[in-house]
Design a protein around this motif. Sequence first.
Motif, mmCIF file in Angstrom:
data_model
loop_
_atom_site.group_PDB
_atom_site.id
_atom_site.type_symbol
_atom_site.label_atom_id
_atom_site.label_comp_id
_atom_site.label_asym_id
_atom_site.label_seq_id
_atom_site.Cartn_x
_atom_site.Cartn_y
_atom_site.Cartn_z
ATOM 1 N N SER A 174 0.818 -1.217 0.000
ATOM 2 C CA SER A 174 0.000 0.000 0.000
ATOM 3 C C SER A 174 0.854 1.270 0.000
ATOM 4 C CB SER A 174 -0.963 0.008 1.193
ATOM 5 O OG SER A 174 -0.265 -0.112 2.411
ATOM 6 N N ARG A 191 -3.790 -4.049 4.415
ATOM 7 C CA ARG A 191 -3.817 -2.836 5.231
ATOM 8 C C ARG A 191 -4.767 -1.810 4.620
ATOM 9 N NH1 ARG A 191 1.047 -0.369 8.586
ATOM 10 N NH2 ARG A 191 0.118 -1.633 10.181
ATOM 11 N N ASP A 192 -4.711 -1.687 3.300
ATOM 12 C CA ASP A 192 -5.581 -0.765 2.577
ATOM 13 C C ASP A 192 -6.126 -1.520 1.375
ATOM 14 O OD1 ASP A 192 -6.818 1.177 1.080
ATOM 15 O OD2 ASP A 192 -5.133 2.578 1.106
ATOM 16 N N SER A 227 -8.094 -0.819 -0.875
ATOM 17 C CA SER A 227 -8.295 -0.078 -2.121
ATOM 18 C C SER A 227 -7.013 -0.002 -2.945
ATOM 19 C CB SER A 227 -8.817 1.326 -1.835
ATOM 20 O OG SER A 227 -7.826 2.103 -1.184
ATOM 21 N N GLU A 228 -5.876 -0.337 -2.351
ATOM 22 C CA GLU A 228 -4.580 -0.273 -3.038
ATOM 23 C C GLU A 228 -4.102 -1.677 -3.382
ATOM 24 O OE1 GLU A 228 -2.666 2.380 -3.954
ATOM 25 O OE2 GLU A 228 -4.230 3.741 -3.252
#
Length: 86
Positions: free
Chosen positions: A14, A60-61, A63-64
């Motif tokens: 990310s 962790r993210d 969207s990435e």
Amino acid sequence: MDRKMANRKLIRLSQLKNKLATENLEEIDWVTFGVIVKKVTPQSANNGRTFSIWRLNDLRDLSECVSLFLFGEVHKEHWKTEQGTV
């Protein structure tokens, strides 16, 4: 793991886009970890060779994601790797 990571920098997937823009990663010994969150059915290239595309994430993210293209021997050896594998 401590021995394998000695003198290496961990960069989360990310963070990769930002790090590529701000640091010269060619001068750093770095590693990253990812989970296969999506696999695309193997595709055929214009030259007739088959390849795979994996979407990786560090959880962790969500969207990435990073797309990883597997060609040649790497594709042949790993195309059956299951989604969810680290």
